[in-house]
Design an enzyme around this catalytic site. Structure first.
Site, PDB file in Angstrom:
ATOM      1  N   ALA A   1       0.905  -1.184  -0.046  1.00 19.84           N
ATOM      2  CA  ALA A   1       0.003   0.247   0.000  1.00 19.84           C
ATOM      3  C   ALA A   1       1.030   1.094  -0.092  1.00 19.84           C
ATOM      4  O   ALA A   1       2.088   1.129   0.473  1.00 19.84           O
ATOM      5  CB  ALA A   1      -1.117   0.076   1.249  1.00 19.84           C
ATOM      6  N   SER A   2       0.392   2.407  -0.680  1.00 20.96           N
ATOM      7  CA  SER A   2       1.362   3.406  -0.872  1.00 20.96           C
ATOM      8  C   SER A   2       1.669   4.264   0.606  1.00 20.96           C
ATOM      9  O   SER A   2       2.519   4.854   0.583  1.00 20.96           O
ATOM     10  CB  SER A   2       0.842   4.363  -1.842  1.00 20.96           C
ATOM     11  OG  SER A   2       0.662   3.784  -2.909  1.00 20.96           O
TER      12      SER A   2
END
Length: 213
Positions: A9-10
């Site tokens: 996930a960023s």
């Protein structure tokens, strides 16, 4: 052959484990067992991703790197993608992505000729999707920048609110002596955020010590 799942996930606020169910189902449908899962909260636009490279270090030739989408693996610039591809190719790792049907057959053994043909096709498609992922990243950054600029002009921009509850939990875990890896696994926070909170804790302790002198 081992199947190793990479989930990314960023940001620290996003759930890196979100795609686990989809990856588990994909493996189960093909009678495969995921040997290990590597979760991290880092931007796909960065080449430096500790968990991804830990996965590659753990891999043996012929192992499968399983991802939900190619953009979970890369939103890199062309030069950085070339470096990552070189590392993957050197380890002889097979990339299988749920959004890349041409890669699915690489998750099961086959004859050498078929394997080489599929690997060649898959490599080309990987390069195309990696380029598309980078363009999508740059387009979104540009739109966000333009939106922020308009909001600032209108006096409406307030910035991203701090997640105080999560940051407090991270600070407590650090204060209890938990390792960075344990904190990141438990909270899904990024290494950058963890480093900032650790610095703030050290600064607070130094101030307290000076006041006691």
């Amino acid at each position: 052959m081992f199947v190793r799942a990479y989930l990314r996930a960023s940001t620290a606020e996003q759930d890196a484990a979100r795609a686990r169910t989809a990856l588990d189902a994909f493996a189960a449908e093909r009678g495969l067992r995921i040997a290990a899962r590597y979760l991290e909260n880092e931007s796909g636009a960065k080449l430096h991703r500790p968990e991804l490279f830990r996965l590659l270090v753990d891999c043996e030739p012929g192992d499968v790197l399983l991802v939900e989408q190619v953009d979970r693996l890369s939103r890199l610039t062309s030069s950085d993608w070339t470096k990552l591809r070189a590392e993957i190719d050197a380890k002889q790792v097979r990339i299988v992505a749920l959004d890349l049907p041409t890669s699915w057959s690489l998750a099961t053994p086959g004859d050498e000729f078929t394997a080489r043909m599929l690997a060649a096709v898959n490599g080309m498609m990987l390069d195309v999707l990696a380029a598309v992922a980078r363009k999508d990243y740059e387009d979104r950054r540009r739109r966000q920048s333009e939106g922020t600029a308009r909001a600032k002009v209108a006096g409406l921009y307030k910035g991203r609110p701090e997640n105080k509850a999560r940051n407090s939990a991270i600070a407590k875990m650090l204060g209890d002596g938990r390792t960075w890896r344990e904190v990141m696994a438990a909270t899904g926070c990024s290494r950058n955020l963890l480093a900032r909170i650790a610095r703030e804790q050290r600064a607070a302790r130094e101030v307290a010590e000076r006041l006691q002198d």
